[in-house]
Write a protein that holds these residues in place. Structure first.
Motif, PDB file in Angstrom:
ATOM      1  N   LEU A  75       0.540  -0.779  -0.628  1.00  0.00           N
ATOM      2  CA  LEU A  75       0.205   0.201  -0.347  1.00  0.00           C
ATOM      3  C   LEU A  75       0.635   1.287   0.254  1.00  0.00           C
ATOM      4  CD1 LEU A  75      -2.599   1.004   0.529  1.00  0.00           C
ATOM      5  CD2 LEU A  75      -2.481   1.187   3.148  1.00  0.00           C
ATOM      6  N   LEU A  76       1.660   1.002   0.472  1.00  0.00           N
ATOM      7  CA  LEU A  76       2.875   2.002   1.055  1.00  0.00           C
ATOM      8  C   LEU A  76       3.427   2.837  -0.327  1.00  0.00           C
ATOM      9  CD1 LEU A  76       4.628   4.747   2.458  1.00  0.00           C
ATOM     10  CD2 LEU A  76       6.735   2.187   2.605  1.00  0.00           C
ATOM     11  N   TRP A  77       3.237   1.883  -1.119  1.00  0.00           N
ATOM     12  CA  TRP A  77       4.688   2.311  -2.224  1.00  0.00           C
ATOM     13  C   TRP A  77       3.693   2.449  -3.674  1.00  0.00           C
ATOM     14  CZ3 TRP A  77       9.020   2.993  -3.401  1.00  0.00           C
ATOM     15  CH2 TRP A  77      10.108   2.393  -2.321  1.00  0.00           C
ATOM     16  N   GLN A  78       2.446   1.474  -3.554  1.00  0.00           N
ATOM     17  CA  GLN A  78       1.365   1.734  -4.520  1.00  0.00           C
ATOM     18  C   GLN A  78       1.227   3.864  -4.370  1.00  0.00           C
ATOM     19  OE1 GLN A  78      -0.483   0.281  -5.891  1.00  0.00           O
ATOM     20  NE2 GLN A  78       1.037  -1.319  -6.349  1.00  0.00           N
ATOM     21  N   THR A  79       1.116   3.923  -2.842  1.00  0.00           N
ATOM     22  CA  THR A  79       0.216   5.274  -2.628  1.00  0.00           C
ATOM     23  C   THR A  79       1.355   6.078  -2.894  1.00  0.00           C
ATOM     24  OG1 THR A  79      -0.899   4.363  -0.779  1.00  0.00           O
ATOM     25  CG2 THR A  79      -0.235   6.790  -0.404  1.00  0.00           C
ATOM     26  N   LEU A  80       2.961   6.192  -2.847  1.00  0.00           N
ATOM     27  CA  LEU A  80       3.992   7.017  -3.260  1.00  0.00           C
ATOM     28  C   LEU A  80       4.090   7.430  -4.777  1.00  0.00           C
ATOM     29  CD1 LEU A  80       6.617   6.171  -0.414  1.00  0.00           C
ATOM     30  CD2 LEU A  80       5.068   7.871  -1.023  1.00  0.00           C
ATOM     31  N   GLY A  81       3.247   5.915  -5.322  1.00  0.00           N
ATOM     32  CA  GLY A  81       3.544   5.863  -7.125  1.00  0.00           C
ATOM     33  C   GLY A  81       2.790   7.107  -7.278  1.00  0.00           C
ATOM     34  N   ARG A  82       1.770   6.875  -7.065  1.00  0.00           N
ATOM     35  CA  ARG A  82       0.804   7.955  -7.000  1.00  0.00           C
ATOM     36  C   ARG A  82       0.777   9.086  -7.105  1.00  0.00           C
ATOM     37  NH1 ARG A  82      -3.097   4.223  -5.206  1.00  0.00           N
ATOM     38  NH2 ARG A  82      -3.469   5.653  -3.057  1.00  0.00           N
ATOM     39  N   GLY A  83       2.239   9.599  -6.079  1.00  0.00           N
ATOM     40  CA  GLY A  83       2.996  10.943  -5.905  1.00  0.00           C
ATOM     41  C   GLY A  83       2.279  11.260  -4.947  1.00  0.00           C
ATOM     42  N   GLU A  84       1.684  10.411  -3.707  1.00  0.00           N
ATOM     43  CA  GLU A  84       0.646  10.748  -3.206  1.00  0.00           C
ATOM     44  C   GLU A  84       1.547  10.789  -1.616  1.00  0.00           C
ATOM     45  OE1 GLU A  84      -3.411   8.727  -2.631  1.00  0.00           O
ATOM     46  OE2 GLU A  84      -3.308  10.180  -5.260  1.00  0.00           O
ATOM     47  N   GLU A  85       0.656  11.092  -0.129  1.00  0.00           N
ATOM     48  CA  GLU A  85       1.462  10.692   1.194  1.00  0.00           C
ATOM     49  C   GLU A  85       0.869   9.416   2.115  1.00  0.00           C
ATOM     50  OE1 GLU A  85       1.625  14.317   3.140  1.00  0.00           O
ATOM     51  OE2 GLU A  85      -0.468  14.412   3.323  1.00  0.00           O
ATOM     52  N   PRO A 108       6.650  12.102  -0.653  1.00  0.00           N
ATOM     53  CA  PRO A 108       7.371  12.384  -2.494  1.00  0.00           C
ATOM     54  C   PRO A 108       8.180  13.027  -2.317  1.00  0.00           C
ATOM     55  CG  PRO A 108       4.985  11.831  -2.937  1.00  0.00           C
ATOM     56  CD  PRO A 108       5.270  11.921  -1.850  1.00  0.00           C
ATOM     57  N   SER A 109       9.051  13.754  -2.964  1.00  0.00           N
ATOM     58  CA  SER A 109       9.919  14.841  -2.952  1.00  0.00           C
ATOM     59  C   SER A 109      10.046  14.797  -4.403  1.00  0.00           C
ATOM     60  CB  SER A 109      11.381  14.303  -2.654  1.00  0.00           C
ATOM     61  OG  SER A 109      11.235  14.238  -0.875  1.00  0.00           O
ATOM     62  N   PHE A 110       9.999  15.801  -5.068  1.00  0.00           N
ATOM     63  CA  PHE A 110       9.751  16.368  -6.683  1.00  0.00           C
ATOM     64  C   PHE A 110      10.487  17.516  -6.617  1.00  0.00           C
ATOM     65  CE2 PHE A 110       4.960  15.322  -5.014  1.00  0.00           C
ATOM     66  CZ  PHE A 110       4.802  14.688  -5.553  1.00  0.00           C
ATOM     67  N   ASP A 111      11.606  17.241  -8.001  1.00  0.00           N
ATOM     68  CA  ASP A 111      11.905  18.676  -8.572  1.00  0.00           C
ATOM     69  C   ASP A 111      11.497  19.231  -9.354  1.00  0.00           C
ATOM     70  OD1 ASP A 111      11.135  17.582 -11.022  1.00  0.00           O
ATOM     71  OD2 ASP A 111      13.837  17.441 -11.819  1.00  0.00           O
ATOM     72  N   ALA A 112      11.936  20.858  -9.569  1.00  0.00           N
ATOM     73  CA  ALA A 112      11.454  21.625  -9.974  1.00  0.00           C
ATOM     74  C   ALA A 112       9.925  21.397 -11.573  1.00  0.00           C
ATOM     75  CB  ALA A 112      11.626  23.095 -10.456  1.00  0.00           C
ATOM     76  N   ARG A 113      10.524  20.482 -12.112  1.00  0.00           N
ATOM     77  CA  ARG A 113       9.699  19.725 -13.306  1.00  0.00           C
ATOM     78  C   ARG A 113       8.611  19.102 -12.798  1.00  0.00           C
ATOM     79  NH1 ARG A 113      13.840  18.776 -17.314  1.00  0.00           N
ATOM     80  NH2 ARG A 113      12.453  17.967 -19.095  1.00  0.00           N
ATOM     81  N   VAL A 116       9.319  12.926  -9.486  1.00  0.00           N
ATOM     82  CA  VAL A 116      10.114  12.876  -7.879  1.00  0.00           C
ATOM     83  C   VAL A 116      11.246  11.707  -7.934  1.00  0.00           C
ATOM     84  CG1 VAL A 116       9.291  10.130  -6.293  1.00  0.00           C
ATOM     85  CG2 VAL A 116       7.836  11.434  -8.225  1.00  0.00           C
ATOM     86  N   VAL A 117      12.198  12.750  -7.049  1.00  0.00           N
ATOM     87  CA  VAL A 117      13.257  12.366  -6.278  1.00  0.00           C
ATOM     88  C   VAL A 117      13.655  11.627  -5.394  1.00  0.00           C
ATOM     89  CG1 VAL A 117      14.034  14.422  -8.131  1.00  0.00           C
ATOM     90  CG2 VAL A 117      13.700  14.752  -5.689  1.00  0.00           C
ATOM     91  N   GLY A 118      12.866  11.546  -4.499  1.00  0.00           N
ATOM     92  CA  GLY A 118      12.869  10.594  -3.808  1.00  0.00           C
ATOM     93  C   GLY A 118      11.913  10.302  -2.676  1.00  0.00           C
ATOM     94  N   TYR A 119      12.085  10.026  -1.246  1.00  0.00           N
ATOM     95  CA  TYR A 119      10.641  10.054  -0.410  1.00  0.00           C
ATOM     96  C   TYR A 119      11.728  10.384   0.617  1.00  0.00           C
ATOM     97  CZ  TYR A 119       8.568   7.425  -4.530  1.00  0.00           C
ATOM     98  OH  TYR A 119       7.487   6.889  -6.195  1.00  0.00           O
ATOM     99  N   HIS A 120      10.847  10.938   1.243  1.00  0.00           N
ATOM    100  CA  HIS A 120      10.455  11.322   2.787  1.00  0.00           C
ATOM    101  C   HIS A 120       9.852  10.756   4.084  1.00  0.00           C
ATOM    102  CE1 HIS A 120      11.879  15.253   5.185  1.00  0.00           C
ATOM    103  NE2 HIS A 120      11.216  14.173   5.964  1.00  0.00           N
ATOM    104  N   SER A 121      10.859  10.319   4.613  1.00  0.00           N
ATOM    105  CA  SER A 121       9.507   9.882   6.087  1.00  0.00           C
ATOM    106  C   SER A 121      10.622  10.181   7.564  1.00  0.00           C
ATOM    107  CB  SER A 121      10.315   8.336   6.301  1.00  0.00           C
ATOM    108  OG  SER A 121       9.146   7.886   7.214  1.00  0.00           O
ATOM    109  N   SER A 122       9.681  11.171   7.961  1.00  0.00           N
ATOM    110  CA  SER A 122       9.315  11.034   9.189  1.00  0.00           C
ATOM    111  C   SER A 122       8.478  10.552  10.199  1.00  0.00           C
ATOM    112  CB  SER A 122       9.175  13.018   9.393  1.00  0.00           C
ATOM    113  OG  SER A 122       8.335  13.280   8.669  1.00  0.00           O
ATOM    114  N   ARG A 123       8.823  10.150  11.825  1.00  0.00           N
ATOM    115  CA  ARG A 123       8.651   9.040  12.508  1.00  0.00           C
ATOM    116  C   ARG A 123       8.343   9.736  13.475  1.00  0.00           C
ATOM    117  NH1 ARG A 123      12.267   7.248   9.275  1.00  0.00           N
ATOM    118  NH2 ARG A 123      11.765   5.883   7.394  1.00  0.00           N
TER     119      ARG A 123
END
Ligand code: FMN
Length: 186
Positions: A75-85, A108-113, A116-123
């Motif tokens: 579910l995590l990867w499906q959600t990130l794959g849609r560009g969602e948190e 997800p972290s996005f570039d100026a265009r 998705v350039v990566g992901y960020h998790s805070s817990r």
């Protein structure tokens, strides 16, 4: 990327010891788009028991707890794959076999265009009552996964079960997590 293969050389055995951290602390990590760790803060290192050079460049499943259902990561990867948190309760495995529960916010972290350039998790540290609220669901999903020997069949069966359980409750995983946050985390 959801890797259905076990990570090579992973040999940490859970000891059943629970570790916690302070309510005002944040465990932070960042990954590249494939889930390879590119950053970890000092709280991450302290709680997980790893050195910086042991986590950088490693897949994030380094701290995967074997009792965590695959359906949650699917579910995590499906959600990130849609560009969602996603907010998720996750049980993690430290280097010494201790486990620690977190309430993770993964984005997800996005570039100026807009790519998705990566992901960020805070817990944050979850409330004990919140952990007790998700535990039966995760146990049910893991039990379903154990009925299917192959990882693919396991994740597909437990994801279906998760969808069915959530549909019965009239919402998604996000609604479930938020209802637990509102009920148990205040
Ligand atoms: C930013 C980010 C943070 C993650 N944090 C965790 C984590 O704290 N614990 C964990 O087990 N998996 C975490 N994952 C998911 C892992 O990449 C992986 O999908 C999961 O551990 C399942 O591993 P497996 O596919 O080898 O079963 C994170 C992924 C991303 C992108």
């Amino acid at each position: 990327m959801l890797d259905l293969q076990p990570a090579p050389g992973r040999a940490v055995r859970p000891t059943g010891q629970e570790r916690t951290f302070d309510a005002d602390e944040l465990i932070v990590s960042k990954t590249d788009p494939r889930g390879v760790i590119t950053y970890a803060n000092d709280v991450f290192l302290r709680v997980s028991g790893y050195e910086m050079d042991e986590v950088l460049g490693r897949p994030h499943n380094l701290i995967r707890h074997p009792e965590m259902p695959r359906a949650v990561f699917w579910l995590l990867w499906q959600t990130l794959g849609r560009g969602e948190e996603l907010f998720a309760y996750i049980n993690n495995l430290a280097r010494d076999g201790a486990h620690y529960w977190v309430l993770a916010h993964v984005t997800p972290s996005f570039d100026a265009r807009g790519r998705v350039v990566g992901y960020h998790s805070s817990r944050r540290k979850p409330a004990q009552r919140a952990i007790e609220a998700v535990r039966p669901l995760y146990a049910r999903l893991s039990a379903e996964e154990r009925r299917h020997p192959g990882a693919k069949a396991a994740v597909s069966a437990s994801s279906q079960l998760l969808t069915d359980i959530l549909a019965e409750q009239g919402g998604g995983y996000d609604d479930l997590v938020w209802s637990i946050i509102n009920r148990e985390e205040s």
